[in-house]
Scaffold this active site. Structure first.
Site, PDB file in Angstrom:
ATOM      1  N   LYS A  94       2.681  -5.444  -4.718  1.00  0.00           N
ATOM      2  CA  LYS A  94       2.565  -4.462  -3.648  1.00  0.00           C
ATOM      3  C   LYS A  94       2.425  -5.173  -2.303  1.00  0.00           C
ATOM      4  O   LYS A  94       1.569  -6.047  -2.131  1.00  0.00           O
ATOM      5  CB  LYS A  94       1.363  -3.547  -3.896  1.00  0.00           C
ATOM      6  CG  LYS A  94       1.233  -2.419  -2.881  1.00  0.00           C
ATOM      7  CD  LYS A  94       0.084  -1.488  -3.238  1.00  0.00           C
ATOM      8  CE  LYS A  94      -0.063  -0.364  -2.206  1.00  0.00           C
ATOM      9  NZ  LYS A  94      -1.156   0.567  -2.553  1.00  0.00           N
ATOM     10  N   SER A 151       0.640   5.110  -2.172  1.00  0.00           N
ATOM     11  CA  SER A 151       1.306   4.085  -1.393  1.00  0.00           C
ATOM     12  C   SER A 151       1.945   2.965  -2.212  1.00  0.00           C
ATOM     13  O   SER A 151       2.674   2.138  -1.674  1.00  0.00           O
ATOM     14  CB  SER A 151       0.307   3.473  -0.409  1.00  0.00           C
ATOM     15  OG  SER A 151      -0.772   2.848  -1.094  1.00  0.00           O
ATOM     16  N   SER A 175      -3.272   6.173  -4.897  1.00  0.00           N
ATOM     17  CA  SER A 175      -2.087   5.423  -4.491  1.00  0.00           C
ATOM     18  C   SER A 175      -1.380   4.676  -5.605  1.00  0.00           C
ATOM     19  O   SER A 175      -0.253   4.230  -5.421  1.00  0.00           O
ATOM     20  CB  SER A 175      -2.456   4.425  -3.389  1.00  0.00           C
ATOM     21  OG  SER A 175      -2.749   5.094  -2.189  1.00  0.00           O
TER      22      SER A 175
END
Length: 402
Positions: A94, A151, A175
């Site tokens: 990520k 996210s 997320s």
């Protein structure tokens, strides 16, 4: 894990089509035994990336040279007999997390090979259920006109498309769980405080995104640096809520998650009791507690009351099951007024571990997730539910997404 036979040369080539069907656990076994080289696996990962990422846009950055060098080192270490539970497994990292986090460092030490930075939202909007690259927004692998969630957008999309079998997520309000639900893969938020958090409020928890329960268990044991197998086979007591007492959940999404819950109960995987769940909506508390300038007294009072109610609930049950989100994936223009975190962020405040398990597809072809929340430090029960539901209703392998 079986040791590599001395002097056995690893197979040199693996195509993208075979690679995309391999799980992380299988890759580690093949690399450890010498049936495949980590270098060949990384080559196949980049071949798959080139096939789909121009339209998927799951990655912000690609790291082919670094990945090739790291894979060669894994081949050396595996050939020397080193125990690497994730030997040669390509991973997406990520973008907001980076390679320096404890989660990524532990995965790399276990043999994972980072191949790039996965997409996260831009800073231009307050909603976080999307991903952005310099080539455009990240597409949902099942419907390109929809967002993959966020996210940890690119991480879930990359796993769902078979680019990597494992990616990292971080979850501050949902997320990791939300994109896992909307991409049809597994996403875990670990118990609050189990791993360091960059979030000053302590709400953000790392966790892996995978395609199978076995991979999730192997990755989570590495990330947490402790066994995550269930301590016993006793039937866990569970309860269900479509709304937690406040969320405006769509009926089709709730129906899928409820059906998954009843399927687990019908198969004897859990003892389902009907226990009312009435929490206070955490919407005013979550942003206030992250703002150093805000008055924290009302938010702390709300949080304390929900903690009390959850303590009572988990005194009677070991698991709480809900939908992951109140609705299906929205378009790239945004969610409108809907709060997609309404069913997830209560457990960032409380610190309970939670997982998103693929529960099926809505009528418009989008995946939905079953949200399972456990008592603190009971990630083993989450993995057990994922393993049981995968056995009962095998979800389409993410590598089938084209």
């Amino acid at each position: 894990m079986e040791s590599r036979a001395p002097g056995r040369p690893p197979r040199a080539v693996i195509g993208a089509q075979r690679y995309r069907g391999l799980t992380a656990s299988r890759i580690a076994e093949l690399v450890t035994t010498g049936a495949l080289s980590a270098v060949a696996v990384v080559d196949a990962a980049f071949e798959r990336l080139r096939e789909v990422d121009d339209r998927l846009r799951a990655f912000r950055e690609h790291w082919p040279e670094e990945a090739k060098a790291a894979a060669a080192e894994i081949d050396r270490r595996a050939g020397a007999g080193e125990d690497l539970p994730l030997a040669g497994v390509p991973i997406g990292v990520k973008a907001w997390e980076g390679t320096g986090s404890l989660q990524v460092r532990r995965l790399v030490a276990a043999g994972c090979v980072p191949i790039g930075a996965t997409s996260v939202p831009g800073r231009s909007t307050p909603w976080q259920t999307w991903g952005e690259t310099d080539r455009g927004p990240t597409a949902n692998p099942w419907r390109a006109d929809r967002t993959p969630g966020g996210s940890s957008a690119g991480s879930a999309a990359a796993v769902a498309a078979g680019i990597v079998p494992l990616a990292t997520g971080t979850d501050g309000a949902g997320s990791t769980r939300i994109p896992a639900a909307w991409c049809g893969v597994l996403g875990i938020k670990v118990t609050g405080g189990a791993l360091p958090s960059k979030d000053p409020a302590g709400f953000t928890a790392p966790g892996p995104v995978t395609r199978t329960a076995a991979d999730a268990a192997r990755a989570l044991a590495v990330v947490l640096d402790r066994p995550v197998a269930a301590a016993d086979d006793r039937l866990p007591v569970a309860t269900w809520s479509a709304t937690l007492g406040y969320a405006d959940t769509d009926r089709p999404v709730a129906a899928l998650a409820r059906a998954a819950t009843e399927r687990l109960a019908g198969a004897g995987a859990l003892d389902l009791i009907e226990e009312p769940v009435e929490l206070l909506d955490p919407e005013p508390a979550w942003p206030a507690l992250r703002d150093p300038a805000a008055d924290h007294a009302p938010a702390n009072a709300l949080r304390a009351e929900n903690d009390r109610r959850l303590a009572e609930l988990f005194g009677r049950a070991e698991l709480l099951l809900t939908p992951v989100t109140p609705g299906p994936p929205h378009g790239h223009e945004g969610p409108g007024s809907r709060m997609n975190t309404s069913l997830t962020w209560a457990f960032n405040l409380s610190g309970h571990p939670a997982i998103s398990i693929p529960a099926g597809f809505t009528e418009d072809g989008c995946p939905a997730g079953l949200h399972v929340v456990a008592r603190h430090d009971r990630e083993d029960l989450l993995l057990r539910m994922a393993r049981e539901y995968e056995r009962l209703a095998p979800w389409p392998m993410p590598g089938d997404v084209r």
